[in-house]
Write an enzyme that holds these catalytic residues in place. Sequence first.
Site, PDB file in Angstrom:
ATOM      1  N   LYS A 102      -5.414 -10.778  11.782  1.00 33.29           N
ATOM      2  CA  LYS A 102      -5.727  -9.800  10.739  1.00 33.29           C
ATOM      3  C   LYS A 102      -5.027 -10.292   9.475  1.00 33.29           C
ATOM      4  O   LYS A 102      -3.798 -10.249   9.371  1.00 33.29           O
ATOM      5  CB  LYS A 102      -5.242  -8.403  11.120  1.00 33.29           C
ATOM      6  CG  LYS A 102      -5.576  -7.361  10.068  1.00 33.29           C
ATOM      7  CD  LYS A 102      -4.923  -6.016  10.358  1.00 33.29           C
ATOM      8  CE  LYS A 102      -5.144  -5.081   9.175  1.00 33.29           C
ATOM      9  NZ  LYS A 102      -4.286  -3.871   9.261  1.00 33.29           N
ATOM     10  N   GLY A 163      -1.337   4.015   5.205  1.00 36.23           N
ATOM     11  CA  GLY A 163      -0.400   5.084   5.546  1.00 36.23           C
ATOM     12  C   GLY A 163      -0.516   6.333   4.710  1.00 36.23           C
ATOM     13  O   GLY A 163       0.273   7.263   4.866  1.00 36.23           O
ATOM     14  N   ALA A 189      -7.150   1.525   7.201  1.00 41.93           N
ATOM     15  CA  ALA A 189      -6.165   2.080   6.261  1.00 41.93           C
ATOM     16  C   ALA A 189      -6.606   3.399   5.628  1.00 41.93           C
ATOM     17  O   ALA A 189      -7.728   3.541   5.155  1.00 41.93           O
ATOM     18  CB  ALA A 189      -5.821   1.098   5.149  1.00 41.93           C
ATOM     19  N   GLY A 190      -5.688   4.314   5.659  1.00 41.41           N
ATOM     20  CA  GLY A 190      -5.893   5.596   4.990  1.00 41.41           C
ATOM     21  C   GLY A 190      -6.582   6.654   5.819  1.00 41.41           C
ATOM     22  O   GLY A 190      -6.683   7.806   5.402  1.00 41.41           O
ATOM     23  N   ASN A 211      -3.672   3.830  12.654  1.00 40.90           N
ATOM     24  CA  ASN A 211      -2.290   3.679  13.113  1.00 40.90           C
ATOM     25  C   ASN A 211      -1.461   4.900  12.732  1.00 40.90           C
ATOM     26  O   ASN A 211      -1.079   5.724  13.568  1.00 40.90           O
ATOM     27  CB  ASN A 211      -1.687   2.395  12.548  1.00 40.90           C
ATOM     28  CG  ASN A 211      -0.323   2.040  13.131  1.00 40.90           C
ATOM     29  OD1 ASN A 211       0.120   0.916  13.009  1.00 40.90           O
ATOM     30  ND2 ASN A 211       0.378   2.958  13.795  1.00 40.90           N
ATOM     31  N   THR A 212      -1.203   5.051  11.447  1.00 37.19           N
ATOM     32  CA  THR A 212      -0.266   6.086  11.010  1.00 37.19           C
ATOM     33  C   THR A 212      -0.654   7.488  11.498  1.00 37.19           C
ATOM     34  O   THR A 212       0.198   8.235  12.001  1.00 37.19           O
ATOM     35  CB  THR A 212      -0.181   6.088   9.467  1.00 37.19           C
ATOM     36  OG1 THR A 212       0.292   4.811   9.037  1.00 37.19           O
ATOM     37  CG2 THR A 212       0.764   7.173   8.977  1.00 37.19           C
TER      38      THR A 212
END
Lengths: 260, 79
Positions: A102, A163, A189-190, A211-212
């Site tokens: 990645k 995040g 992301a986001g 993830n977050t």
Amino acid sequence: MDNMQDDKLLIAGHQFGSRLFTGTGKFSDKTTMINALIASKSQLVTMALKRIDPSGQTDDILAPLIANQMKLLPNTSGAKTAEDAIFAARLTREALGTNWIKLEIHPDQKYLMPDPIETLKAAQVLCDEGFIVLPYIHADPVLAKRLEQVGCAAVMPLGSPIGSNKGLASRDFLEIIIEQANVPVIVDAGIGAPSHAALAMEMGADAVLVNTAIAVSPDPVAMSRAFAMAVESGRIAYLAGLGQVNQHAIATSPLTGFLD
Amino acid sequence: MTETNEKSVVVINNQYVIEISNRETTLVDVLERLNNDNFPLGQHFAIAVNNSIVTKQRWSTHSLNHEDKINIFGAIAGG
């Protein structure tokens, strides 16, 4: 849908049954992480590579991931230039024995915006060296095409800053990327809520990386399940076909009066 | 490695200075000194000496020199 069993995602010849990819960062502990990842049904998980402290305890995150047959997608986090990222990719190949990478290059520490110029430069080199490159990029349709042309196996445009949990702030541009892409589009992301993931999948994204939103939930395992359901639901809706959006009402019942 | 009366050292991760023998010392020699319960050197590591990656196959033959900078990388959690 009857054909859901056959609806596999293919990236560089590798087949994935789940379209939810997950990161391993920010979990409170390793046990929670692995339980959440299992609950997510994710088959591709990201990780980073860093200098390890020879005087301290090492926390082997790889063993449980490998034991659960998850494919590893190391990232180049920390790279600020193409040169950094190429070095990091070569290190991960040496350390983990995978040529999947990645590619992420973000010189700005506040917003972690990916550097498009350095990313394209690094992608060119890494693709030429035989890496399976999945670049993290801004939702830039032109860059996505350029990366596809140099041989990237997929593109990973952001929904909003890493995040931030702000969802698909880049929605209009994601739609263009999805429309034009000949490689899988993984929204990364986001994504802060299962509804964001469902929306991305309804739009036709091939997968999402989360993830977050999972890791920081008070109940990461339950949140993983919610994301898994949302991704599957969004994918089914996309395949089924969404209704047309109209500016005016279109009646769902006959408009003739009772007494006509 | 050149035989001298002075001590030779290598620097690990920009942080730890380790004295090495003035006889030929390989990367494996240094790794074995680090390989304890707190630092289990398994197969999932990469090593760079002076910013050049040394592949696992060369760990046992790569000779170290005074003030070589050794960086050891391993996987950590990340998104």
